[in-house]
Design a protein around this motif. Structure first.
Motif, mmCIF file in Angstrom:
data_model
loop_
_atom_site.group_PDB
_atom_site.id
_atom_site.type_symbol
_atom_site.label_atom_id
_atom_site.label_comp_id
_atom_site.label_asym_id
_atom_site.label_seq_id
_atom_site.Cartn_x
_atom_site.Cartn_y
_atom_site.Cartn_z
ATOM 1 N N TRP A 140 0.840 -1.188 0.000
ATOM 2 C CA TRP A 140 0.000 0.000 0.000
ATOM 3 C C TRP A 140 0.881 1.247 0.000
ATOM 4 C CZ3 TRP A 140 -4.514 0.404 -1.754
ATOM 5 C CH2 TRP A 140 -5.315 1.519 -1.490
ATOM 6 N N MET A 141 0.611 2.203 -0.899
ATOM 7 C CA MET A 141 1.561 3.268 -1.188
ATOM 8 C C MET A 141 0.999 4.673 -0.999
ATOM 9 S SD MET A 141 3.062 1.379 -4.618
ATOM 10 C CE MET A 141 4.528 2.377 -4.814
ATOM 11 N N THR A 142 -0.051 4.822 -0.182
ATOM 12 C CA THR A 142 -0.631 6.152 0.008
ATOM 13 C C THR A 142 -1.098 6.309 1.448
ATOM 14 O OG1 THR A 142 -2.304 7.703 -0.806
ATOM 15 C CG2 THR A 142 -2.930 5.395 -0.684
ATOM 16 N N ASP A 143 -1.247 7.579 1.867
ATOM 17 C CA ASP A 143 -1.676 7.869 3.236
ATOM 18 C C ASP A 143 -3.127 7.469 3.484
ATOM 19 O OD1 ASP A 143 0.769 9.010 4.082
ATOM 20 O OD2 ASP A 143 0.270 10.864 3.058
ATOM 21 N N LYS A 144 -3.939 7.469 2.440
ATOM 22 C CA LYS A 144 -5.349 7.117 2.575
ATOM 23 C C LYS A 144 -5.488 5.597 2.645
ATOM 24 C CE LYS A 144 -9.828 8.417 0.589
ATOM 25 N NZ LYS A 144 -10.494 9.118 -0.540
ATOM 26 N N SER A 145 -6.079 5.096 3.716
ATOM 27 C CA SER A 145 -6.087 3.657 3.988
ATOM 28 C C SER A 145 -6.884 2.867 2.948
ATOM 29 C CB SER A 145 -6.677 3.382 5.377
ATOM 30 O OG SER A 145 -5.936 4.024 6.382
ATOM 31 N N LEU A 146 -6.498 1.596 2.800
ATOM 32 C CA LEU A 146 -7.264 0.661 1.977
ATOM 33 C C LEU A 146 -8.313 -0.010 2.853
ATOM 34 C CD1 LEU A 146 -6.152 -1.978 -0.554
ATOM 35 C CD2 LEU A 146 -7.402 -2.738 1.452
ATOM 36 N N TYR A 147 -9.535 -0.111 2.322
ATOM 37 C CA TYR A 147 -10.608 -0.838 3.002
ATOM 38 C C TYR A 147 -11.214 -1.844 2.036
ATOM 39 C CZ TYR A 147 -10.308 2.934 6.393
ATOM 40 O OH TYR A 147 -9.862 3.833 7.320
ATOM 41 N N PRO A 148 -11.409 -3.096 2.474
ATOM 42 C CA PRO A 148 -12.072 -4.071 1.615
ATOM 43 C C PRO A 148 -13.439 -3.560 1.177
ATOM 44 C CG PRO A 148 -11.092 -5.151 3.512
ATOM 45 C CD PRO A 148 -10.988 -3.676 3.767
ATOM 46 N N GLY A 149 -13.765 -3.814 -0.074
ATOM 47 C CA GLY A 149 -15.046 -3.395 -0.623
ATOM 48 C C GLY A 149 -14.997 -2.071 -1.348
ATOM 49 N N ARG A 150 -13.963 -1.275 -1.123
ATOM 50 C CA ARG A 150 -13.854 0.023 -1.809
ATOM 51 C C ARG A 150 -13.337 -0.204 -3.225
ATOM 52 N NH1 ARG A 150 -11.397 5.031 1.326
ATOM 53 N NH2 ARG A 150 -13.584 5.061 1.987
ATOM 54 N N PRO A 151 -13.972 0.375 -4.234
ATOM 55 C CA PRO A 151 -13.553 0.131 -5.618
ATOM 56 C C PRO A 151 -12.338 0.968 -6.026
ATOM 57 C CG PRO A 151 -15.490 1.539 -5.583
ATOM 58 C CD PRO A 151 -15.213 1.166 -4.159
ATOM 59 N N TYR A 152 -11.457 0.361 -6.793
ATOM 60 C CA TYR A 152 -10.294 1.031 -7.374
ATOM 61 C C TYR A 152 -10.211 0.638 -8.850
ATOM 62 C CZ TYR A 152 -8.991 1.495 -2.456
ATOM 63 O OH TYR A 152 -8.988 1.785 -1.121
ATOM 64 N N LEU A 153 -9.335 1.310 -9.573
ATOM 65 C CA LEU A 153 -8.993 0.861 -10.917
ATOM 66 C C LEU A 153 -7.763 -0.026 -10.815
ATOM 67 C CD1 LEU A 153 -9.396 4.144 -13.013
ATOM 68 C CD2 LEU A 153 -11.011 2.244 -12.809
ATOM 69 N N LEU A 154 -7.814 -1.172 -11.465
ATOM 70 C CA LEU A 154 -6.674 -2.079 -11.508
ATOM 71 C C LEU A 154 -6.099 -2.047 -12.913
ATOM 72 C CD1 LEU A 154 -6.269 -5.586 -9.989
ATOM 73 C CD2 LEU A 154 -5.814 -5.274 -12.423
ATOM 74 N N LYS A 155 -4.807 -1.751 -13.018
ATOM 75 C CA LYS A 155 -4.133 -1.700 -14.317
ATOM 76 C C LYS A 155 -3.057 -2.776 -14.349
ATOM 77 C CE LYS A 155 -1.588 1.383 -17.447
ATOM 78 N NZ LYS A 155 -2.418 1.050 -18.616
ATOM 79 N N SER A 156 -3.208 -3.701 -15.273
ATOM 80 C CA SER A 156 -2.233 -4.764 -15.475
ATOM 81 C C SER A 156 -1.836 -4.748 -16.945
ATOM 82 C CB SER A 156 -2.828 -6.130 -15.104
ATOM 83 O OG SER A 156 -1.894 -7.166 -15.341
ATOM 84 N N GLY A 157 -0.573 -4.441 -17.208
ATOM 85 C CA GLY A 157 -0.166 -4.258 -18.598
ATOM 86 C C GLY A 157 -0.907 -3.077 -19.182
ATOM 87 N N SER A 158 -1.603 -3.308 -20.294
ATOM 88 C CA SER A 158 -2.385 -2.247 -20.934
ATOM 89 C C SER A 158 -3.865 -2.337 -20.606
ATOM 90 C CB SER A 158 -2.204 -2.327 -22.465
ATOM 91 O OG SER A 158 -0.849 -2.286 -22.819
ATOM 92 N N ARG A 159 -4.235 -3.273 -19.739
ATOM 93 C CA ARG A 159 -5.652 -3.522 -19.423
ATOM 94 C C ARG A 159 -6.026 -2.822 -18.122
ATOM 95 N NH1 ARG A 159 -9.341 -7.816 -20.314
ATOM 96 N NH2 ARG A 159 -11.392 -6.915 -19.910
ATOM 97 N N THR A 160 -7.160 -2.127 -18.101
ATOM 98 C CA THR A 160 -7.643 -1.455 -16.906
ATOM 99 C C THR A 160 -9.075 -1.889 -16.636
ATOM 100 O OG1 THR A 160 -6.240 0.484 -17.328
ATOM 101 C CG2 THR A 160 -8.066 0.762 -15.787
ATOM 102 N N VAL A 161 -9.342 -2.354 -15.409
ATOM 103 C CA VAL A 161 -10.681 -2.762 -15.003
ATOM 104 C C VAL A 161 -10.928 -2.223 -13.588
ATOM 105 C CG1 VAL A 161 -10.696 -4.859 -16.407
ATOM 106 C CG2 VAL A 161 -9.842 -4.954 -14.064
ATOM 107 N N THR A 162 -12.173 -2.231 -13.166
ATOM 108 C CA THR A 162 -12.506 -1.873 -11.794
ATOM 109 C C THR A 162 -12.295 -3.092 -10.903
ATOM 110 O OG1 THR A 162 -14.139 -0.274 -12.562
ATOM 111 C CG2 THR A 162 -14.297 -0.981 -10.279
ATOM 112 N N ALA A 163 -11.759 -2.864 -9.707
ATOM 113 C CA ALA A 163 -11.471 -3.977 -8.809
ATOM 114 C C ALA A 163 -11.697 -3.552 -7.365
ATOM 115 C CB ALA A 163 -10.031 -4.456 -8.985
ATOM 116 N N THR A 164 -12.000 -4.533 -6.542
ATOM 117 C CA THR A 164 -12.101 -4.308 -5.103
ATOM 118 C C THR A 164 -11.314 -5.396 -4.383
ATOM 119 O OG1 THR A 164 -14.122 -5.639 -4.898
ATOM 120 C CG2 THR A 164 -14.400 -3.276 -5.257
ATOM 121 N N VAL A 165 -10.779 -5.040 -3.228
ATOM 122 C CA VAL A 165 -10.198 -6.054 -2.351
ATOM 123 C C VAL A 165 -11.366 -6.704 -1.620
ATOM 124 C CG1 VAL A 165 -8.736 -6.470 -0.354
ATOM 125 C CG2 VAL A 165 -8.001 -4.855 -2.106
#
Length: 636
Positions: free
Chosen positions: A342-367
């Protein structure tokens, strides 16, 4: 640069031979890491100086800067060659990752100097992501520190298999053999579980050059290689060509109607015209027709080369797709387990949506689940509901769409990803995929004859979510209750989800931590979506303090079906009202994590409806909402 000047002054043939020799040299990427003030920048400066890669003006500038910012008395401060930021020089620390190039007769090197402070651990992870080897520095006076352990663990996690333990400042412990061996043995025992391919310990003094590029007379008891000798000869596994072919499509190249190619950088493997390949996500197969580059077609493409592939068949391929060898395909899944940093001051919480970028592909993801947080000092697996800056965890992720991937230990390019905050576009985490999850593979969407539109038509209305948000005591529930009563009187079909009422049943197991608040809204948003699917107008009255969760709720339904109602009552007015006595209890310390007091409220910026209940009649405010619903065609 004296050696190069001599060659340039010689015959052109000699110069051409020199350039050709440089092109054929192997390249080693390594990083220096460790705790604060262990001498990482000084070591790199020493390597650049001893490799004679400094111009005269650079050396003069270094001497001048050493007099102004130096920390080693009248000597040259080699750290200033790398610490380029003014803040770094003033404080005598490294803040950002600095990359430098140097070469010897045997090899070329790219070295990353990474910060030692704990708050910059994310920068260290960035430098480690492309390194083949880590030089882990330890101050001989202080020995193994917590940050030493942290950096060693992250290096191992990111797939670095070759480590040099550089016991620096050996001159400050009188070149003690006992002290060197004590630190070496402690680290070897500590790192035994990290599965490093090679671990070499070297006693050095970066300031004076002992055992850096030349063997030191001060350590006659040491018979191992100097640091540079080891860097020149260490064997780094470079087997990318022997791995299955993978290429992420970065661009569909269509300059005219007669050409259609797929451009990208080959992540691993070798590809040749005629090879059978597959588009991993769709499973469609074809064969390679041409391997196109700016310099002409290739007979074969290798890992690391940027190419454009043309296929013998017209199949659907888009940016982000992975083209792979058909005989050895990557996994495809919308769920996987991964380590994340985790690389930011704002905490990660399960269920919160983020963008996941793998290679050139970007999708919405949640922990979807935090399996455990890893204690960097003891490496214990600890239970956790959230993740804070620089913490490492093992978790499950759920994606909005399947992606193709390999386990990180098999392929770093196709097994890594980043998480991006959807509101700020800031990178918040780096991840390494461990394995795909095969869950509920026998469950599919069931086709139904009666859909949302049919249910809504029977009710004579359009389905919608009226999402009331605001501080406790703002009047959300009062206004929402009045709106529902007016809608029901007019013959509309409604349901009101109230924050307090829902916590008696559906969310009775949740508290008021940030993690529980995120889960609270996630569950309510999914429930509201079901009501919309039934053709109902659902009113949701929750504080819902975080923008990201309100946005997640909005995106669960179709455009136009979500109406955000911001009940914008000032905090002072809410405290004055205090209908349930909660603000008084919060002030007395009897309630923790109370929104507006010791837990934040992120106000909407573009709500469809904004209400100020200060001195306003709830019935009049309800009429305002009713008129807006009519204007939007939700009710007649």
């Amino acid at each position: 640069m004296a050696a190069l000047d001599t060659i340039v002054a010689a015959e052109p043939e000699a110069f051409a031979e020199f350039i050709a020799g440089q092109e054929t040299k192997g390249l080693l990427r390594f990083l220096t890491c460790g705790s604060v003030d262990d001498g990482k920048s000084t070591l790199i400066g020493r390597l650049l100086y001893d490799s004679k890669l400094l111009f005269e003006d650079q050396l003069a500038s270094l001497k001048k800067d050493s007099a102004k910012h130096g920390t080693v008395g009248e000597d040259i401060d080699f750290a200033l060659l790398v610490d380029g930021l003014e803040a770094e020089r003033e404080q005598g620390i490294t803040i950002d990752v600095a990359y430098r190039f140097f070469a010897t007769e045997a090899r070329k090197f790219i070295v990353a100097d990474t910060p030692g402070h704990e708050q910059y651990t994310r920068n260290m992870a960035t430098g480690a992501s492309t390194a083949d080897l880590a030089v882990l520095l330890v101050d001989a006076r202080h020995g193994i520190q917590a940050q030493t352990r942290r950096h060693a663990f992250i290096a191992s996690l990111l797939g670095i298999r070759n480590v040099v333990l550089a016991v620096n400042k050996i001159d400050l412990v009188e070149f003690s053999q006992d002290r060197f061996e004590e630190i070496r043995d402690e680290f070897s025992h500590f790192a035994a579980s990290f599965d490093f391919d090679s671990l070499v310990a070297v006693p050095i003094s970066a300031r004076f050059g002992d055992n850096v590029t030349k063997r030191s007379e001060n350590t006659p008891w040491y018979s191992g290689p100097t640091l540079i000798e080891h860097l020149e000869t260490v064997e780094v596994a470079d087997d990318l060509d022997r791995r299955p072919f993978r290429m992420s499509v970065q661009w569909v190249n269509r300059p005219n109607l007669d050409f259609r190619g797929y451009s990208g950088t080959i992540a691993s493997g070798v590809v040749r015209p005629g090879d059978e390949v597959v588009v991993a996500e769709s499973g469609k197969t074809s064969r390679i027709e041409r391997i196109v580059t700016m310099d002409g077609d290739l007979d074969e493409g290798h890992a690391g080369e940027a190419v454009t592939l043309t296929l013998t068949d017209e199949i659907d391929i888009s940016r982000g797709d992975i083209i792979a060898t058909a005989a050895s395909r990557p996994e495809v899944s919308d769920q996987f387990a991964a380590h994340i940093i985790w690389m930011t001051d704002k905490s990660l919480y399960p269920g919160r949506p983020y963008l996941l970028k793998s290679g050139s592909r970007t999708v919405t993801a949640t922990v979807s689940e935090l399996k455990h947080r890893i204690d960097i000092n003891s490496f214990e697996h600890l239970a956790a509901k959230k993740l804070d800056l620089n913490e490492v965890a093992f978790c499950n992720l759920s994606l909005s769409a399947p992606i193709a991937f390999d386990p990180y230990e098999t392929n770093h390019d196709t097994g890594s990803f980043i998480l991006i905050d959807r509101l700020t576009n800031a990178t918040v985490a780096a991840g390494m995929i461990w394995f795909g999850l095969r869950r509920a593979t026998n469950i599919h969407w069931q086709a139904l004859d009666v859909d949302k539109n049919a249910r809504a038509a029977l009710k004579g209305q359009k389905p919608a979510v009226l999402w009331f948000t605001g501080l406790s005591g703002s009047g959300k529930s009062t206004v929402a209750n009045a709106v529902e009563r007016k809608l029901l009187t007019a013959g509309n079909h409604t349901y009101l989800l109230d924050g307090d009422n829902v916590r008696h049943g559906l969310n009775r197991d949740l508290g008021f931590t940030d993690a529980d608040r995120v889960e609270n809204i996630r569950r309510v948003a999914e429930t509201a979506k079901l009501f919309v699917d039934s053709g109902t107008i659902v009113l949701v009255s929750f504080i819902s303090p975080f923008k990201s969760e309100r946005r997640m709720a909005r995106e669960l339904v179709e455009e136009g079906e979500f109406v955000e109602v911001f009940v914008d009552t000032p905090l002072a007015e809410c405290q004055r009202r205090d209908p349930k006595g909660l603000y008084q209890k919060a002030a007395e310390g009897k309630i923790k994590n109370f929104t507006g007091i010791d837990s934040p409220y992120e106000a909407p910026e573009n709500a469809e409806i904004r209400l100020d209940t200060t001195g306003a009649d709830p019935e009049a405010l309800a009429d305002t909402i009713i008129e807006e619903l009519k204007a939007r065609g939700i009710i007649s």
